[in-house]
Enzyme design. Structure first.
Site, PDB file in Angstrom:
ATOM      1  CG  ASN A   7      -1.894   1.073   1.287  1.00 38.16           C
ATOM      2  OD1 ASN A   7      -1.859   1.981   0.454  1.00 38.16           O
ATOM      3  ND2 ASN A   7      -2.784   1.027   2.260  1.00 38.16           N
ATOM      4  NE  ARG A 216      -9.578  11.744   3.534  1.00 37.49           N
ATOM      5  CZ  ARG A 216      -9.599  10.465   3.198  1.00 37.49           C
ATOM      6  NH1 ARG A 216     -10.500  10.005   2.352  1.00 37.49           N
ATOM      7  NH2 ARG A 216      -8.737   9.625   3.712  1.00 37.49           N
TER       8      ARG A 216
END
Ligand code: ADP
Length: 376
Positions: A7, A216
């Site tokens: 990842n 976010r």
């Protein structure tokens, strides 16, 4: 087969080395050999060098790469070839914060292991079944057809894994259930899975839409963003950074992007932290209500991700005032500590915690692509 799962992000490369086979998948006996995290990536080749130093003499037969954006084209995991690489590169336009780092990881791993097979596993793929009413925005139609401005959805690897795991625990298939899965980690999203198909999800064109997250903002009126750019004269890049990195729990609380810290400050009476926790839970509850409406009910509600798996307080707050929806938690089961999948609510809509294992799913998909066997 030994599969290295990579990842490759902007600030770290996370890896896990799994031993898997068709027999191990059938028996659920795949084994995790090693895992690690290389922080602060300036040079991806250097980061992979550190990964392989960690692995020492362990061999790697194949590499599974987590790729954030597969656009509308990639509906399943695929073997990486020149065309796939080009597509991931082109999709960097839609996911500038993720795809370029993911692709750099693919290329560095190919340089390091040129004879291994490499597989791309996309976060968007599971959502390819979204119907047009769920993926279209209310913009002029050409924006959808020509500019590809639409909901793609993310966290698909996690939503797919936990929905599969839930069904498997019941000796059934995902196609037999209507499920609402809540992935609550640093990034957060909810998904409505109707008889095996993702039919709606809270993240949209980018991973910014929907729930309140660590850093976010989630849902914001697009008009407010334009106001900042046209009236306040903030640059689009500044606003992008603010929305992605300085908002959410971090920006609202002024304390941290880590839910545990925010909860501590809220418990000490800090009003901004309390607001952050309350808003976080309220939004998840609203999306659950929306997806109950979208599917005319659900056969289970599933929590996963760092917060979803580990915070009984957050789960309890989300599932408060939901009795009329058939959702109620069993207090003892909700607070019992466990790392296993477990049922925590026994109302009309059973509530479960199912720990996600995204890397395991990537390792399995890698094997399946190489052996050309169907994905579950
Ligand atoms: P990522 O999305 O980066 O994979 P995780 O799924 O690990 O992240 O989730 C990270 C989040 O989980 C952080 O906000 C962290 O505070 C939260 N978390 C982990 N353990 C707990 C806990 N016991 N209580 C509340 N939040 C927790």
């Amino acid at each position: 087969m030994k599969v290295l799962v990579l990842n490759s992000g902007s600030s770290s490369v996370k890896y896990e080395l799994w031993e898997t086979s068709p027999e191990a998948i059938a028996a659920n006996s795949d084994t995790l050999i090693k895992r690690g995290n290389v922080e602060r990536v300036d040079d991806i080749d250097q980061a992979l060098h550190t990964v392989f130093d960690d692995l020492g003499a362990l061999s790697v037969d194949a590499v599974g790469h987590r790729i954030v954006h597969g656009g509308a084209k990639y509906t399943a995991s695929v073997l990486v070839d020149a065309q796939v690489e080009k597509d991931i590169e082109d999709l960097g336009e839609l996911a500038p914060l993720h795809n370029p780092h993911n692709l750099a990881g693919v290329r560095a791993a190919q340089r390091r292991l040129p004879s291994a097979r490499h597989v791309a596993v996309f976060d968007t793929a599971f959502h390819h079944t979204l119907p047009q009413i769920a993926y279209a925005y209310g913009l002029p139609f050409e924006y959808l057809t020509e500019r590809k401005i639409r909901r793609y959805g993310f966290h698909g690897i996690s939503h797919r894994y936990v929905s599969w795991k839930f069904a498997e625990l019941h000796g059934k298939s995902r196609e037999q259930y209507r499920l609402i899965t809540c992935h609550l980690g640093n990034g957060c999203s909810v998904c409505a899975i109707e008889y095996g198909k993702s039919i709606d999800t809270s993240m949209g064109f980018t991973p910014l839409e929907g729930l309140l997250m660590g850093t976010r903002a989630g849902d914001v009126d697009a008009g407010a963003i334009l106001h900042l750019i046209t009236q306040d004269r903030q640059s689009p890049l500044e606003v992008l950074k603010m929305l992605n990195s300085e908002s959410g729990l971090k920006g609202l609380s002024g304390v941290s992007n880590d839910m545990r810290d925010v909860q501590k400050h809220a418990a000490a009476g800090e009003p901004r932290s309390q607001l952050s926790v309350d808003m976080f839970c309220y939004r998840v509850r609203k999306y659950i209500g929306a997806y109950l409406a979208a599917m005319d009910g659900a056969d289970a509600l599933i929590f996963t991700g760092g917060i979803g798996e580990n915070s009984p307080e957050i789960r309890a707050q989300i599932c408060s005032k939901t009795a009329s929806l058939g959702i109620s938690l069993d207090a003892a089961a909700n607070t019992a500590k466990s790392g296993e999948p477990r049922q925590i609510g026994h109302g009309r809509v059973p509530v479960w915690v199912v720990p996600t294992q995204e890397e395991l799913l990537i390792a399995r998909d890698t094997l399946r692509c190489i052996l050309n066997i169907p994905h579950e």
